[in-house]
Design a protein around this motif. Structure first.
Motif, PDB file in Angstrom:
ATOM      1  N   ASP A 169       0.854  -1.182   0.000  1.00 39.80           N
ATOM      2  CA  ASP A 169       0.000   0.000   0.000  1.00 39.80           C
ATOM      3  C   ASP A 169       0.894   1.236   0.000  1.00 39.80           C
ATOM      4  O   ASP A 169       1.714   1.413   0.908  1.00 39.80           O
ATOM      5  CB  ASP A 169      -0.905  -0.002   1.235  1.00 39.80           C
ATOM      6  CG  ASP A 169      -1.825   1.207   1.277  1.00 39.80           C
ATOM      7  OD1 ASP A 169      -2.543   1.442   0.289  1.00 39.80           O
ATOM      8  OD2 ASP A 169      -1.818   1.926   2.303  1.00 39.80           O
ATOM      9  N   ASN A 170       0.761   2.072  -1.022  1.00 40.94           N
ATOM     10  CA  ASN A 170       1.580   3.286  -1.151  1.00 40.94           C
ATOM     11  C   ASN A 170       3.070   2.981  -1.202  1.00 40.94           C
ATOM     12  O   ASN A 170       3.895   3.803  -0.797  1.00 40.94           O
ATOM     13  CB  ASN A 170       1.315   4.258   0.010  1.00 40.94           C
ATOM     14  CG  ASN A 170      -0.013   4.965  -0.131  1.00 40.94           C
ATOM     15  OD1 ASN A 170      -0.476   5.219  -1.232  1.00 40.94           O
ATOM     16  ND2 ASN A 170      -0.634   5.275   0.994  1.00 40.94           N
ATOM     17  N   GLY A 171       3.420   1.799  -1.682  1.00 44.29           N
ATOM     18  CA  GLY A 171       4.830   1.430  -1.735  1.00 44.29           C
ATOM     19  C   GLY A 171       5.162   0.712  -3.023  1.00 44.29           C
ATOM     20  O   GLY A 171       4.319   0.530  -3.898  1.00 44.29           O
ATOM     21  N   ALA A 172       6.419   0.286  -3.137  1.00 37.39           N
ATOM     22  CA  ALA A 172       6.900  -0.403  -4.335  1.00 37.39           C
ATOM     23  C   ALA A 172       7.471  -1.756  -3.949  1.00 37.39           C
ATOM     24  O   ALA A 172       8.203  -1.882  -2.967  1.00 37.39           O
ATOM     25  CB  ALA A 172       7.965   0.434  -5.031  1.00 37.39           C
ATOM     26  N   VAL A 173       7.131  -2.764  -4.745  1.00 36.49           N
ATOM     27  CA  VAL A 173       7.642  -4.119  -4.543  1.00 36.49           C
ATOM     28  C   VAL A 173       8.230  -4.607  -5.859  1.00 36.49           C
ATOM     29  O   VAL A 173       7.601  -4.472  -6.915  1.00 36.49           O
ATOM     30  CB  VAL A 173       6.526  -5.083  -4.090  1.00 36.49           C
ATOM     31  CG1 VAL A 173       7.057  -6.509  -3.998  1.00 36.49           C
ATOM     32  CG2 VAL A 173       5.944  -4.642  -2.753  1.00 36.49           C
ATOM     33  N   SER A 174       9.432  -5.171  -5.815  1.00 38.61           N
ATOM     34  CA  SER A 174      10.033  -5.756  -7.012  1.00 38.61           C
ATOM     35  C   SER A 174      10.566  -7.141  -6.673  1.00 38.61           C
ATOM     36  O   SER A 174      11.144  -7.354  -5.607  1.00 38.61           O
ATOM     37  CB  SER A 174      11.157  -4.871  -7.555  1.00 38.61           C
ATOM     38  OG  SER A 174      12.236  -4.801  -6.647  1.00 38.61           O
ATOM     39  N   LEU A 175      10.337  -8.075  -7.590  1.00 33.66           N
ATOM     40  CA  LEU A 175      10.787  -9.449  -7.406  1.00 33.66           C
ATOM     41  C   LEU A 175      11.583  -9.878  -8.627  1.00 33.66           C
ATOM     42  O   LEU A 175      11.100  -9.762  -9.759  1.00 33.66           O
ATOM     43  CB  LEU A 175       9.607 -10.395  -7.202  1.00 33.66           C
ATOM     44  CG  LEU A 175       8.714 -10.134  -5.983  1.00 33.66           C
ATOM     45  CD1 LEU A 175       7.525  -9.274  -6.378  1.00 33.66           C
ATOM     46  CD2 LEU A 175       8.213 -11.440  -5.374  1.00 33.66           C
ATOM     47  N   VAL A 176      12.799 -10.375  -8.400  1.00 34.38           N
ATOM     48  CA  VAL A 176      13.673 -10.828  -9.477  1.00 34.38           C
ATOM     49  C   VAL A 176      14.136 -12.247  -9.155  1.00 34.38           C
ATOM     50  O   VAL A 176      14.682 -12.500  -8.074  1.00 34.38           O
ATOM     51  CB  VAL A 176      14.894  -9.899  -9.635  1.00 34.38           C
ATOM     52  CG1 VAL A 176      15.821 -10.429 -10.729  1.00 34.38           C
ATOM     53  CG2 VAL A 176      14.456  -8.475  -9.941  1.00 34.38           C
ATOM     54  N   GLY A 177      13.896 -13.169 -10.078  1.00 39.47           N
ATOM     55  CA  GLY A 177      14.330 -14.544  -9.878  1.00 39.47           C
ATOM     56  C   GLY A 177      13.769 -15.170  -8.621  1.00 39.47           C
ATOM     57  O   GLY A 177      14.430 -15.993  -7.984  1.00 39.47           O
ATOM     58  N   SER A 178      12.547 -14.798  -8.262  1.00 39.66           N
ATOM     59  CA  SER A 178      11.959 -15.235  -7.001  1.00 39.66           C
ATOM     60  C   SER A 178      10.671 -16.015  -7.237  1.00 39.66           C
ATOM     61  O   SER A 178      10.277 -16.257  -8.380  1.00 39.66           O
ATOM     62  CB  SER A 178      11.699 -14.013  -6.104  1.00 39.66           C
ATOM     63  OG  SER A 178      12.916 -13.363  -5.774  1.00 39.66           O
ATOM     64  N   SER A 179      10.001 -16.404  -6.154  1.00 38.67           N
ATOM     65  CA  SER A 179       8.742 -17.131  -6.283  1.00 38.67           C
ATOM     66  C   SER A 179       7.791 -16.741  -5.164  1.00 38.67           C
ATOM     67  O   SER A 179       8.206 -16.464  -4.036  1.00 38.67           O
ATOM     68  CB  SER A 179       8.976 -18.642  -6.264  1.00 38.67           C
ATOM     69  OG  SER A 179       9.496 -19.060  -5.008  1.00 38.67           O
ATOM     70  N   VAL A 180       6.501 -16.713  -5.512  1.00 47.48           N
ATOM     71  CA  VAL A 180       5.419 -16.488  -4.552  1.00 47.48           C
ATOM     72  C   VAL A 180       4.416 -17.603  -4.807  1.00 47.48           C
ATOM     73  O   VAL A 180       3.644 -17.555  -5.765  1.00 47.48           O
ATOM     74  CB  VAL A 180       4.769 -15.102  -4.739  1.00 47.48           C
ATOM     75  CG1 VAL A 180       3.664 -14.884  -3.706  1.00 47.48           C
ATOM     76  CG2 VAL A 180       5.815 -13.994  -4.632  1.00 47.48           C
TER      77      VAL A 180
END
Length: 224
Positions: A169-180
């Motif tokens: 919320d009101n932020g930034a998320v970045s995922l590289v070479g990852s898993s959810v």
């Protein structure tokens, strides 16, 4: 295996100076393989204005109680309010299944929590087993106005009303070479829920989350 090899390659590159990083980023604080050591290290890093914390490779940091709280309920580790990097090399941070409900990690930035400037980077870390107290979102990681970056990391087996794995919320998320993967939400966004701000994926697997992978629909490019 590919994630572990990726972390090793990154570590070698950093050590050899192949990746340009500020001098202060090269200093690392080792964290013993225990809940208390990790809690104390994050508390100290927040007080110092940030740090890079080197976790014990392949250690499981099992959280038996909440060590922080915020606007959206209890948190297993102290909320991240400065710039902190967790170097995992295959380490796992997990909530003990017999512990009371709490999310694992929370990042707080000025947009949501005045006076904070949380930036969290996870490298080779698995976040597992978080359970946000209803009606709050973000079972694994809750990002409230801060910045979250995952490199060769995993978020799995977490639950919440929304954003079972990651909520922002009101932020930034970045995922590289990852898993959810394998996260659950009661309402929507089993994997990732973007309330506002954004989330970006690069060579990242978001799948097998319940009832969906990302919400609202179309909020995360590349997530279906």
């Amino acid at each position: 295996m590919r994630s572990i090899l990726g972390v090793c390659a990154l570590t070698v590159a950093l050590t050899a100076g192949l990746v340009a990083v500020p001098n202060e980023a090269r200093a690392q604080t080792p964290v013993l393989c225990s809940e208390t050591s990790l809690v104390n290290a994050i508390t100290a890093a927040n007080a110092a204005g940030g740090d890079t914390l080197a976790l014990v490779p392949f250690c499981t940091y099992q959280l038996t109680s909440a060590h922080g709280s915020g606007p959206t309920g209890p948190v297993g580790l102290p909320p991240i309010t400065t710039s902190i990097t967790l170097l995992g090399m295959g380490a796992t941070i997990t909530r003990d299944p017999s512990a009371p409900a709490f999310r694992v990690l929370q990042v707080q930035g000025a947009a949501n929590v005045p006076g904070t400037k949380g930036q969290l980077s996870l490298v080779g870390v698995t976040v597992r087993g978080g359970s946000a107290v209803p009606p709050f979102p973000g079972g694994g990681i809750s990002n409230l106005g801060g910045t979250v970056s995952l490199l060769t990391s995993a978020v799995t087996g977490n639950t919440a009303v929304a954003g079972g794995g990651i909520y922002t919320d009101n932020g930034a998320v970045s995922l590289v070479g990852s898993s959810v993967t394998g996260n659950t939400a009661v309402a929507s966004g089993g994997g990732i829920y973007v309330n506002s701000g954004g989330a970006t994926l690069l060579a990242t697997n978001v799948s097998g989350n319940t009832p969906d992978n990302c919400a609202p629909s179309g909020s995360v490019i590349g997530c279906t």
